[in-house]
Design an enzyme around this catalytic site. Structure first.
Site, mmCIF file in Angstrom:
data_model
loop_
_atom_site.group_PDB
_atom_site.id
_atom_site.type_symbol
_atom_site.label_atom_id
_atom_site.label_comp_id
_atom_site.label_asym_id
_atom_site.label_seq_id
_atom_site.Cartn_x
_atom_site.Cartn_y
_atom_site.Cartn_z
ATOM 1 N N LYS A 19 50.731 44.756 32.512
ATOM 2 C CA LYS A 19 50.127 45.689 33.472
ATOM 3 C C LYS A 19 51.104 46.047 34.593
ATOM 4 C CE LYS A 19 47.314 48.074 35.868
ATOM 5 N NZ LYS A 19 46.948 49.418 35.441
ATOM 6 N N CYS A 24 47.509 51.538 42.507
ATOM 7 C CA CYS A 24 48.233 50.870 41.410
ATOM 8 C C CYS A 24 49.740 51.044 41.477
ATOM 9 C CB CYS A 24 47.714 51.403 40.073
ATOM 10 S SG CYS A 24 46.001 50.952 39.772
HETATM 11 N N1 LIG Z 1 41.396 52.434 40.309
HETATM 12 C C1 LIG Z 1 42.216 52.455 39.257
HETATM 13 O O1 LIG Z 1 42.532 53.496 38.722
HETATM 14 C C2 LIG Z 1 42.746 51.162 38.649
HETATM 15 C C3 LIG Z 1 43.401 51.221 37.408
HETATM 16 C C4 LIG Z 1 43.856 50.057 36.828
HETATM 17 C C5 LIG Z 1 43.675 48.848 37.491
HETATM 18 N N2 LIG Z 1 43.051 48.798 38.696
HETATM 19 C C6 LIG Z 1 42.887 47.498 39.328
HETATM 20 O O2 LIG Z 1 41.521 47.123 39.241
HETATM 21 C C7 LIG Z 1 41.146 46.353 40.384
HETATM 22 C C8 LIG Z 1 39.962 47.002 41.075
HETATM 23 O O3 LIG Z 1 40.361 48.289 41.521
HETATM 24 P P1 LIG Z 1 39.308 49.382 41.965
HETATM 25 O O4 LIG Z 1 40.069 50.672 42.018
HETATM 26 O O5 LIG Z 1 38.070 49.325 41.152
HETATM 27 O O6 LIG Z 1 38.993 48.863 43.459
HETATM 28 P P2 LIG Z 1 37.792 49.332 44.418
HETATM 29 O O7 LIG Z 1 38.220 49.028 45.805
HETATM 30 O O8 LIG Z 1 37.366 50.722 44.063
HETATM 31 O O9 LIG Z 1 36.593 48.372 44.011
HETATM 32 C C9 LIG Z 1 36.594 47.033 44.216
HETATM 33 C C10 LIG Z 1 35.181 46.603 44.615
HETATM 34 O O10 LIG Z 1 35.160 45.191 44.699
HETATM 35 C C11 LIG Z 1 34.288 44.841 45.771
HETATM 36 N N3 LIG Z 1 34.568 43.461 46.147
HETATM 37 C C12 LIG Z 1 35.546 42.974 46.953
HETATM 38 N N4 LIG Z 1 35.478 41.637 47.011
HETATM 39 C C13 LIG Z 1 34.444 41.262 46.222
HETATM 40 C C14 LIG Z 1 33.872 40.005 45.892
HETATM 41 N N5 LIG Z 1 34.373 38.877 46.357
HETATM 42 N N6 LIG Z 1 32.798 39.993 45.086
HETATM 43 C C15 LIG Z 1 32.284 41.148 44.588
HETATM 44 N N7 LIG Z 1 32.785 42.376 44.876
HETATM 45 C C16 LIG Z 1 33.859 42.422 45.683
HETATM 46 C C17 LIG Z 1 34.577 45.879 46.823
HETATM 47 O O11 LIG Z 1 33.522 45.969 47.750
HETATM 48 C C18 LIG Z 1 34.747 47.141 45.972
HETATM 49 O O12 LIG Z 1 33.535 47.856 45.812
HETATM 50 C C19 LIG Z 1 42.399 46.271 41.251
HETATM 51 O O13 LIG Z 1 43.096 45.104 40.968
HETATM 52 C C20 LIG Z 1 43.204 47.464 40.804
HETATM 53 O O14 LIG Z 1 44.579 47.272 41.032
HETATM 54 C C21 LIG Z 1 42.571 49.930 39.277
#
Ligand SMILES: NC(=O)c1ccc[n+]([C@@H]2O[C@H](COP(=O)([O-])OP(=O)(O)OC[C@H]3O[C@@H](n4cnc5c(N)ncnc54)[C@H](O)[C@@H]3O)[C@@H](O)[C@H]2O)c1
Length: 407
Positions: A209, A263
């Site tokens: 990743k 990312c």
């Molecule tokens: N957005 C993308 O396109 C993408 C693509 C690939 C990977 N990722 C990875 O996926 C992961 C999540 O990214 P995202 O874009 O969904 O983030 P985001 O900020 O949109 O969502 C994360 C959610 O987790 C919640 N959260 C935080 N701490 C928490 C806890 N202890 N318990 C429960 N919920 C909790 C937050 O309130 C938030 O709603 C990250 O590691 C990111 O790097 C994201």
């Protein structure tokens, strides 16, 4: 697997953001009972009403359907389940070191609910070794679970704006902490993924990743460097790249205002922070992309100074686009937002335009038609679709940093 509900596993999804919510909804649409957990009360309430809090095509209908049918419900705290997925943020802190506090706190909150046979899958982009750290966290508190639960890492590689399709159709690398964990995780993803599921180990999946995003960052850095060179050489970089790409084995990406998002602008640092001596190129790419944003800023300021010396007044600058890439509302690590806010903080008169956000947003946004009408300098920062065929006064200064005007 020994699952209840006619062998359909119950699922807890930790984190209901851009990744967690679409994934939870997709799994629920396959008839699995999913409890989505988020620490934000408003997110939980919105989802339980069958509504969504993010912009993502087709997601609202899907969430509405699975909530109404009782397959997805949201909660503040986790419940006992067969499978736990973790998709919480993994930003960086301080000197670009990974901040694993969200992952750790999500794991701490599921620990009391874990039962023998549970499968825990980390989806958050994480530094190499994080899945092992989770294992330690769990067994430090629940040593009786040793040898009785399964742990795997499965990174997400979806494209915002096309998440539902890609969640289902993209191939995935799935790495367990042992062979049986890998196989259990693969069996789980078969419930909703039609893309190929590639088995590996946790460490390799974690690195895969990070490397995917470091590779994109590196290629964009090359394009951004070319854009600066071409600007000095008075060559249209877009035309030049299009011609270079006629070579059957050359594929140069598009330059832009910089690199943003949760990312690509973040993950390469996870490699640099852990392997500083071995990663000069990865670090240089990050720096080159950050430099491009500063260069854009200087270009705009120069244009504003020239305007002022010629016209005797400060120009109105339309900053077209705030999101980190075209046709989304996501502002995280956005270079366009950085440029706009920096200009504002330095007392330039700006009109901030972001058609993917409501004008009621507290950022004081201007409609794009009004902005190009009122502005003296029009700066295209993000190649949103709305900007592609705008009629602009040919006497106005236009700076296109994202190729939205390229024909
Ligand atoms: N957005 C993308 O396109 C993408 C693509 C690939 C990977 N990722 C990875 O996926 C992961 C999540 O990214 P995202 O874009 O969904 O983030 P985001 O900020 O949109 O969502 C994360 C959610 O987790 C919640 N959260 C935080 N701490 C928490 C806890 N202890 N318990 C429960 N919920 C909790 C937050 O309130 C938030 O709603 C990250 O590691 C990111 O790097 C994201």
């Amino acid at each position: 697997m020994n699952y209840n509900m006619e062998n359909k596993p119950s699922v807890v999804m930790m984190g209901l953001g851009y990744i967690g919510l679409p994934t939870a909804a997709l799994i629920a649409s396959r008839g699995l009972k999913v409890t989505g957990v988020d620490i934000r009360q408003n997110v939980v309430e919105t989802i339980n009403k069958g509504q969504i809090h993010i912009v993502e095509p087709d997601l609202d209908g899907l969430v509405h359907h699975v909530v109404k049918e009782g397959f997805l419900n949201a909660a503040i705290t986790p419940v006992v389940a067969d499978v736990y997925l973790i998709a919480v943020p993994t930003p960086f802190k301080g000197d670009h070191e990974p901040d694993l506090s969200y992952v750790e706190s999500a794991v701490q909150s599921i620990i009391p609910t874990l039962k023998k046979g549970a499968l825990v899958i980390l989806e958050s982009t994480s530094p190499v070794g994080t899945t092992r750290k989770i294992e330690k966290l769990i067994f430090d508190t629940r040593p009786e679970l040793k040898g009785h639960i399964y742990l795997a890492y499965c990174p997400e590689r979806v494209l915002p704006g096309n998440i539902i399709h890609e969640l289902k159709h993209n191939d995935r690398a799935i790495g367990g902490i042992d062979e049986v964990s890998t196989q259990k995780a693969i069996a789980f993803y078969k419930n909703f993924v039609v893309g190929e599921l590639h088995p590996t180990n946790a460490k390799t999946a974690e690195m895969v990743k990070l490397v995917e995003n470091a590779s994109r960052d590196n290629q964009i850095a090359f394009a951004n460097e070319l854009s600066i060179i071409c600007d000095k050489a008075e060559i249209n970089v877009w035309n030049m790249i299009a011609l270079a790409n006629k070579h059957p084995r050359v594929n140069i990406l598009n330059p832009g205002t910089g690199v943003g998002g949760h990312c690509i602008a973040v993950d390469p640092w996870f490699i640099v922070s852990e392997f500083p001596e071995e990663s000069p190129l990865i670090k240089k790419s990050r720096e080159a992309n950050n430099y491009k944003t500063e260069w854009v800023l200087e270009k705009i300021k120069n244009k504003a100074l020239i305007f002022k010396s010629e016209q005797g007044r400060d120009p109105i600058i339309a900053c077209m686009g705030l999101a980190f890439k075209p046709d989304i509302d996501d502002l995280r690590e956005s270079p366009a937002l950085y440029v706009t806010e920096t200009l504002e903080s330095q007392n330039f008169t700006i009109l901030a335009v972001e058609p993917n956000l409501a004008t009621s947003d507290d950022r004081n946004l201007t409609d794009y038609n009004e902005a190009i009408d009122k502005a003296d300098i029009i700066v295209y920062l993000v190649a949103h679709n709305e900007f592609k065929n705008l009629e602009t006064d040919p006497n106005k200064s236009i700076l296109d940093f994202c190729g939205v005007l390229k024909k």
